[in-house]
Design a protein around this motif. Structure first.
Motif, PDB file in Angstrom:
ATOM      1  N   VAL A 147       0.654  -1.294  -0.056  1.00  0.00           N
ATOM      2  CA  VAL A 147      -0.042   0.066   0.003  1.00  0.00           C
ATOM      3  C   VAL A 147       0.995   1.322   0.048  1.00  0.00           C
ATOM      4  N   GLN A 148       0.541   2.259  -1.039  1.00  0.00           N
ATOM      5  CA  GLN A 148       1.282   3.358  -0.981  1.00  0.00           C
ATOM      6  C   GLN A 148       0.521   4.615  -0.607  1.00  0.00           C
ATOM      7  N   LEU A 149       1.082   5.753   0.312  1.00  0.00           N
ATOM      8  CA  LEU A 149       0.621   6.743   0.542  1.00  0.00           C
ATOM      9  C   LEU A 149       1.360   7.956   0.088  1.00  0.00           C
ATOM     10  N   GLN A 150       0.870   8.973  -0.663  1.00  0.00           N
ATOM     11  CA  GLN A 150       1.788   9.889  -1.477  1.00  0.00           C
ATOM     12  C   GLN A 150       1.276  11.227  -0.619  1.00  0.00           C
ATOM     13  N   ALA A 151       1.852  11.921   0.148  1.00  0.00           N
ATOM     14  CA  ALA A 151       1.586  13.082   0.674  1.00  0.00           C
ATOM     15  C   ALA A 151       1.881  14.307  -0.142  1.00  0.00           C
ATOM     16  N   SER A 152       1.290  15.483  -0.234  1.00  0.00           N
ATOM     17  CA  SER A 152       1.563  16.449  -1.194  1.00  0.00           C
ATOM     18  C   SER A 152       1.021  17.816  -0.487  1.00  0.00           C
ATOM     19  N   GLY A 153       1.399  18.775  -0.890  1.00  0.00           N
ATOM     20  CA  GLY A 153       0.579  20.133  -0.565  1.00  0.00           C
ATOM     21  C   GLY A 153       1.602  21.075   0.431  1.00  0.00           C
ATOM     22  N   GLY A 154       2.589  20.564   0.951  1.00  0.00           N
ATOM     23  CA  GLY A 154       3.298  21.439   1.813  1.00  0.00           C
ATOM     24  C   GLY A 154       3.900  22.679   1.179  1.00  0.00           C
ATOM     25  N   GLY A 155       4.133  23.396   2.064  1.00  0.00           N
ATOM     26  CA  GLY A 155       4.885  24.738   1.548  1.00  0.00           C
ATOM     27  C   GLY A 155       5.233  25.572   2.248  1.00  0.00           C
ATOM     28  N   LEU A 156       5.499  26.786   1.715  1.00  0.00           N
ATOM     29  CA  LEU A 156       5.707  28.286   2.642  1.00  0.00           C
ATOM     30  C   LEU A 156       4.748  28.988   2.631  1.00  0.00           C
ATOM     31  N   VAL A 157       4.220  29.628   3.893  1.00  0.00           N
ATOM     32  CA  VAL A 157       3.067  30.349   3.987  1.00  0.00           C
ATOM     33  C   VAL A 157       3.217  31.268   5.114  1.00  0.00           C
ATOM     34  N   GLN A 158       2.544  32.353   5.125  1.00  0.00           N
ATOM     35  CA  GLN A 158       2.790  33.356   6.199  1.00  0.00           C
ATOM     36  C   GLN A 158       1.652  32.963   7.319  1.00  0.00           C
ATOM     37  N   ALA A 159       2.014  33.584   8.516  1.00  0.00           N
ATOM     38  CA  ALA A 159       1.027  33.185   9.502  1.00  0.00           C
ATOM     39  C   ALA A 159      -0.371  34.001   9.242  1.00  0.00           C
ATOM     40  N   GLY A 160      -1.045  33.054   9.591  1.00  0.00           N
ATOM     41  CA  GLY A 160      -2.629  33.497   9.224  1.00  0.00           C
ATOM     42  C   GLY A 160      -3.239  32.800   7.802  1.00  0.00           C
ATOM     43  N   GLY A 161      -2.313  32.273   7.051  1.00  0.00           N
ATOM     44  CA  GLY A 161      -2.449  31.486   5.763  1.00  0.00           C
ATOM     45  C   GLY A 161      -3.034  30.347   5.843  1.00  0.00           C
ATOM     46  N   SER A 162      -3.345  29.668   4.580  1.00  0.00           N
ATOM     47  CA  SER A 162      -3.793  28.322   4.478  1.00  0.00           C
ATOM     48  C   SER A 162      -3.217  27.622   3.622  1.00  0.00           C
ATOM     49  N   LEU A 163      -3.256  26.109   3.874  1.00  0.00           N
ATOM     50  CA  LEU A 163      -2.759  25.184   2.956  1.00  0.00           C
ATOM     51  C   LEU A 163      -3.767  23.965   3.065  1.00  0.00           C
ATOM     52  N   THR A 164      -3.583  23.106   2.031  1.00  0.00           N
ATOM     53  CA  THR A 164      -4.462  21.958   1.980  1.00  0.00           C
ATOM     54  C   THR A 164      -3.419  20.851   1.798  1.00  0.00           C
ATOM     55  N   LEU A 165      -3.476  19.932   2.613  1.00  0.00           N
ATOM     56  CA  LEU A 165      -2.558  18.736   2.339  1.00  0.00           C
ATOM     57  C   LEU A 165      -3.555  17.506   1.955  1.00  0.00           C
ATOM     58  N   SER A 166      -2.679  17.028   0.829  1.00  0.00           N
ATOM     59  CA  SER A 166      -3.545  15.662   0.314  1.00  0.00           C
ATOM     60  C   SER A 166      -2.517  14.521   0.621  1.00  0.00           C
ATOM     61  N   CYS A 167      -3.300  13.384   0.759  1.00  0.00           N
ATOM     62  CA  CYS A 167      -2.646  12.143   0.642  1.00  0.00           C
ATOM     63  C   CYS A 167      -3.286  10.978  -0.017  1.00  0.00           C
ATOM     64  N   GLU A 168      -2.887  10.810  -1.224  1.00  0.00           N
ATOM     65  CA  GLU A 168      -3.307   9.825  -2.034  1.00  0.00           C
ATOM     66  C   GLU A 168      -2.897   8.294  -1.752  1.00  0.00           C
ATOM     67  N   VAL A 169      -3.877   7.600  -1.915  1.00  0.00           N
ATOM     68  CA  VAL A 169      -3.705   6.159  -1.291  1.00  0.00           C
ATOM     69  C   VAL A 169      -3.772   5.167  -2.429  1.00  0.00           C
ATOM     70  N   SER A 170      -3.110   3.907  -2.477  1.00  0.00           N
ATOM     71  CA  SER A 170      -3.007   3.177  -3.499  1.00  0.00           C
ATOM     72  C   SER A 170      -4.329   2.189  -3.347  1.00  0.00           C
ATOM     73  N   ARG A 171      -5.232   2.227  -2.292  1.00  0.00           N
ATOM     74  CA  ARG A 171      -6.128   1.191  -1.845  1.00  0.00           C
ATOM     75  C   ARG A 171      -7.255   2.076  -1.475  1.00  0.00           C
ATOM     76  N   VAL A 195      -5.241  22.443  17.270  1.00  0.00           N
ATOM     77  CA  VAL A 195      -5.657  22.655  15.759  1.00  0.00           C
ATOM     78  C   VAL A 195      -7.211  22.777  15.957  1.00  0.00           C
ATOM     79  N   GLU A 196      -7.917  22.612  16.915  1.00  0.00           N
ATOM     80  CA  GLU A 196      -9.465  22.594  17.003  1.00  0.00           C
ATOM     81  C   GLU A 196      -9.882  23.970  16.320  1.00  0.00           C
ATOM     82  N   GLY A 197     -10.858  24.059  15.619  1.00  0.00           N
ATOM     83  CA  GLY A 197     -11.412  25.076  14.923  1.00  0.00           C
ATOM     84  C   GLY A 197     -10.535  25.683  13.846  1.00  0.00           C
ATOM     85  N   ARG A 198      -9.293  25.275  13.588  1.00  0.00           N
ATOM     86  CA  ARG A 198      -8.437  25.865  12.340  1.00  0.00           C
ATOM     87  C   ARG A 198      -8.212  24.740  11.422  1.00  0.00           C
TER      88      ARG A 198
END
Length: 115
Positions: free
Chosen positions: A1-25, A62-65
């Motif tokens: 089973v393979q898990l491929q995480a992506s979506g990280g990066g550099l962001v300023q405080a207060g900003g947003s990011l969405t991480l993804s984890c694609e799974v082979s199953r 992280v509750e609420g964020r």
């Protein structure tokens, strides 16, 4: 089973990011899934999880964020991160606990939040 995480990066405080984890199953074979955070010099800590009924649970920090979700049609797990703080900086690892296979991990994706 393979898990491929992506979506990280550099962001300023207060900003947003969405991480993804694609799974082979098919995610329906999993009892539990979620995301861990590892800050520099620290151990991994669970920040968000989904049980087999889709009920989320969050670390107090992280509750609420942050919001964890899944798309069964894409076999993908997400972590939507809003109002990011410098202390959210670190590697984020997705995991799934399979009923027949045990726990598997993604490779980690780096989030850096600047103040």
């Amino acid at each position: 089973v393979q898990l491929q995480a992506s979506g990280g990066g550099l962001v300023q405080a207060g900003g947003s990011l969405t991480l993804s984890c694609e799974v082979s199953r098919d995610l329906s074979y999993s009892d539990d899934m979620g995301w861990y955070h590892q800050a520099p010099g620290n151990q991994r800590a669970l920040v968000a999880s989904l049980d087999s009924d889709g009920r989320p649970d969050y670390a107090q920090s992280v509750e609420g964020r942050f919001r964890v979700s899944r798309d069964n049609t894409k076999n993908t797990l997400y972590l939507i991160m809003n109002n990011l703080r410098p202390e959210d900086t670190g590697q984020y690892y997705c995991y799934l606990m399979w009923r027949d296979y045990g726990q598997t991990w993604g490779q980690g994706t780096l989030v850096t939040v600047s103040s």
